[in-house]
Design an enzyme around this catalytic site. Structure first.
Site, PDB file in Angstrom:
ATOM      1  N   MET A   1       0.837  -1.201   0.000  1.00 40.15           N
ATOM      2  CA  MET A   1       0.000   0.000   0.000  1.00 40.15           C
ATOM      3  C   MET A   1       0.873   1.253   0.000  1.00 40.15           C
ATOM      4  O   MET A   1       1.984   1.251   0.521  1.00 40.15           O
ATOM      5  CB  MET A   1      -0.906   0.013   1.237  1.00 40.15           C
ATOM      6  CG  MET A   1      -1.829  -1.187   1.329  1.00 40.15           C
ATOM      7  SD  MET A   1      -3.230  -1.065   0.222  1.00 40.15           S
ATOM      8  CE  MET A   1      -4.284   0.015   1.167  1.00 40.15           C
ATOM      9  N   CYS A   2       0.349   2.309  -0.565  1.00 41.29           N
ATOM     10  CA  CYS A   2       1.060   3.574  -0.647  1.00 41.29           C
ATOM     11  C   CYS A   2       0.978   4.314   0.692  1.00 41.29           C
ATOM     12  O   CYS A   2       0.329   3.868   1.625  1.00 41.29           O
ATOM     13  CB  CYS A   2       0.455   4.436  -1.748  1.00 41.29           C
ATOM     14  SG  CYS A   2       0.279   3.592  -3.332  1.00 41.29           S
ATOM     15  N   GLN A   3       1.655   5.462   0.756  1.00 37.48           N
ATOM     16  CA  GLN A   3       1.534   6.322   1.933  1.00 37.48           C
ATOM     17  C   GLN A   3       1.312   7.759   1.497  1.00 37.48           C
ATOM     18  O   GLN A   3       1.762   8.190   0.422  1.00 37.48           O
ATOM     19  CB  GLN A   3       2.765   6.212   2.839  1.00 37.48           C
ATOM     20  CG  GLN A   3       2.856   4.890   3.572  1.00 37.48           C
ATOM     21  CD  GLN A   3       3.671   4.971   4.841  1.00 37.48           C
ATOM     22  OE1 GLN A   3       3.979   6.036   5.359  1.00 37.48           O
ATOM     23  NE2 GLN A   3       4.017   3.814   5.369  1.00 37.48           N
TER      24      GLN A   3
END
Length: 266
Positions: free
Chosen positions: A1-3
């Site tokens: 997942m991205c941030q």
């Protein structure tokens, strides 16, 4: 997942301290290595820097850190690809014009089957679910309002539209038009507001700064991040399904989430 990383404040502010800790997660302290981007609002304009290389080692990220741009609103993103190839067109944040303003958007998560209609004014350039979702948001706003409505109407409409999109998956996002910042938490998002009396902050990589040396008693700065960037500040964890609306560094409106925590998506 991205941030995600966002900043909203009442005076032009340098985000370098937060950005340096954030970009380390793109290849040093974490594995979000599929590109980075950052957007700075300046008046009606936006400076956007994007690279499909890891933010921790990108020469463009080095430039951003050295440039020390000051802005009222900043949105940054480090990517761990779940949809779409690792290339520049799929790198956040995304930008569109709406009512004569630049709107900037970045997303963390995955939403399935969300695309604007073929006849919609806004169409994705890349192949990410994130950009498709953003095009849906601004398309529906443009269809609903012939001219720019009040901020309250914008917030309420964004909540309604994105709550529908969020039924299709994980939908953490930060969005701004340069005057305000809206954020939604689907799984994990934190914020902290810094104001007088300012004190020292210790970043999670043990770098310290004394904000009192760089601020005035009138300054207000809010930082939003997927994970807290400092060890010794009171970061507020948003509840899942919650929304916040910040302007001039202050929380103007909030909708508290009611969904239970779901850490399996993080």
């Amino acid at each position: 997942m991205c941030q995600l990383l966002g900043m909203n404040c009442n005076t032009p502010t340098d985000i370098t301290f937060s950005f340096e800790g954030f970009r380390r997660r793109a290849g040093v302290t974490d594995q979000h290595t599929d590109g980075f981007g950052i957007a700075f609002f300046e008046g009606k304009g936006v400076r956007i820097f994007r690279d499909n290389r890891p933010g921790a080692s990108s020469p463009m990220a080095d430039l951003v850190s050295q440039y020390k741009i000051k802005s009222f609103n900043v949105i940054s993103h480090i990517r761990k690809a779940t949809r779409g190839d690792v290339n520049l067109e799929n790198t956040h944040p995304f930008i569109r014009e709406l009512w004569g303003e630049n709107w900037v958007f970045a997303h963390n998560g995955t939403v399935e089957g969300v695309r604007p209609c073929p006849d919609c004014h806004y169409q994705p350039i890349g192949t990410t679910d994130s950009e498709a979702a953003f095009c849906c948001i601004v398309s529906r706003l443009r269809e609903r309002f012939d001219k720019k409505p009040s901020e309250k109407e914008i917030f309420d409409a964004v909540v309604e539209i994105t709550s529908d999109i969020a039924t299709h998956g994980v939908f953490n996002f930060i969005m701004s038009n340069g005057h305000w910042m809206i954020a939604r938490c689907s799984t994990r998002l934190y914020y902290v507001t810094r104001k007088a009396p300012f004190s020292k902050a210790l970043r999670d990589d043990d770098v310290e700064i004394d904000f009192s040396k760089y601020t005035t008693e009138n300054d207000k700065v809010t930082i939003i991040a997927t994970q807290p960037l400092t060890k010794n500040e009171n970061w507020i964890k948003m509840k899942n399904g919650g929304y916040v609306f910040f302007k001039n560094g202050e929380l103007v409106e909030e909708i508290e989430g009611t969904l239970p925590d779901n850490q399996s998506h993080v």
